[in-house]
Design an enzyme around this catalytic site. Structure first.
Site, short mmCIF file in Angstrom:
data_model
loop_
_atom_site.label_atom_id
_atom_site.label_comp_id
_atom_site.label_asym_id
_atom_site.label_seq_id
_atom_site.Cartn_x
_atom_site.Cartn_y
_atom_site.Cartn_z
N GLU A 78 62.32 22.09 83.34
CA GLU A 78 63.60 22.28 82.67
C GLU A 78 64.78 21.67 83.44
O GLU A 78 65.86 21.55 82.92
CB GLU A 78 63.86 23.76 82.39
N HIS A 79 64.54 21.27 84.67
CA HIS A 79 65.63 20.67 85.43
C HIS A 79 65.77 19.18 85.19
O HIS A 79 66.85 18.63 85.31
CB HIS A 79 65.42 20.91 86.94
N HIS A 80 64.64 18.52 84.87
CA HIS A 80 64.68 17.06 84.71
C HIS A 80 64.11 16.56 83.39
O HIS A 80 64.11 15.37 83.13
CB HIS A 80 63.89 16.39 85.85
N GLN A 119 57.67 26.16 87.18
CA GLN A 119 56.29 26.60 87.46
C GLN A 119 56.21 28.06 87.91
O GLN A 119 55.35 28.82 87.46
CB GLN A 119 55.65 25.69 88.52
N CYS A 149 58.88 14.96 88.35
CA CYS A 149 60.24 14.86 88.91
C CYS A 149 60.20 14.80 90.44
O CYS A 149 61.18 14.43 91.08
CB CYS A 149 61.12 16.01 88.43
ZN ZN Z 1 62.10 18.89 87.96
#
Ligand code: ZN
Length: 185
Positions: A78-80, A119, A149
């Site tokens: 969800e960050h990248h 994760q 990522c």
């Molecule tokens: Zn990431």
């Protein structure tokens, strides 16, 4: 529900924003392809596994550990918005002979992985669902994954795997059950 028409529009704009020409031959159908793909890889977002998971009674079943090894999964960081993927081992101790179908375990894994995820959180969510949601006596979830990522950008630590785990109930508190679990793994 996923808004495919909107995704198509936004992917078209995204292509322009990165300096591409969305009208060139190879990209013409890309917005539609991406929208269709997102529908599949994010199918878990609006799903609640509680709606379709049923346990079945197996009278002869004691409190032996059931272990499902090497379940493949694919998720999206969800960050990248890049994939992370790998395998997980899921173990549980049935309560009162109540078993969860093997295909249902896979559905639970898919439900939690086909979302924007982290994760660590996914590990915990699957363990919590099997333990609290389905009322088992103990749960263990081990996940080993590669994060694109981490490997295709930034620090580029190729081949690097991230391991996470969550233990619940007897598989956390009972030393004998824990030992059984580790010998099975
Ligand atoms: Zn990431």
């Amino acid at each position: 529900m996923i808004d495919k028409k909107r995704i198509e529009k936004l992917v078209y704009e995204l292509l322009e924003a990165i300096g591409e020409n969305p009208s060139r031959e190879g990209l013409k159908e890309t917005p539609q392809r991406v929208a269709k793909m997102y529908e599949e890889i994010f199918s878990g977002i609006n799903e609640n596994p509680k709606d379709y998971i049923k346990v079945f009674k197996e009278p002869g079943q004691g409190n032996e550990i059931v272990l499902i090894k090497d379940i493949p999964f694919y998720s999206m960081c969800e960050h990248h918005l890049l994939p992370f993927f790998g395998h997980m081992n899921v173990a549980y101790i049935p309560k009162g002979g109540e078993l969860i179908g093997l295909s249902k375990i896979i559905r639970i894994v898919n439900c939690f992985s086909k979302r924007l995820q982290v994760q660590e959180r996914m590990t915990k969510e699957i363990a919590d669902f099997l333990f609290l949601g389905l009322g088992t006596l103990g749960v263990a979830v081990f996940i080993e994954a590669e994060h694109l990522c981490m490997t295709m950008r930034g620090v580029k630590s190729v081949g690097n795997k991230t391991k996470t785990y969550a233990l619940k109930g007897l598989l956390s508190s009972d030393p004998q059950k824990k030992e059984e679990l580790y010998s099975l793994l």
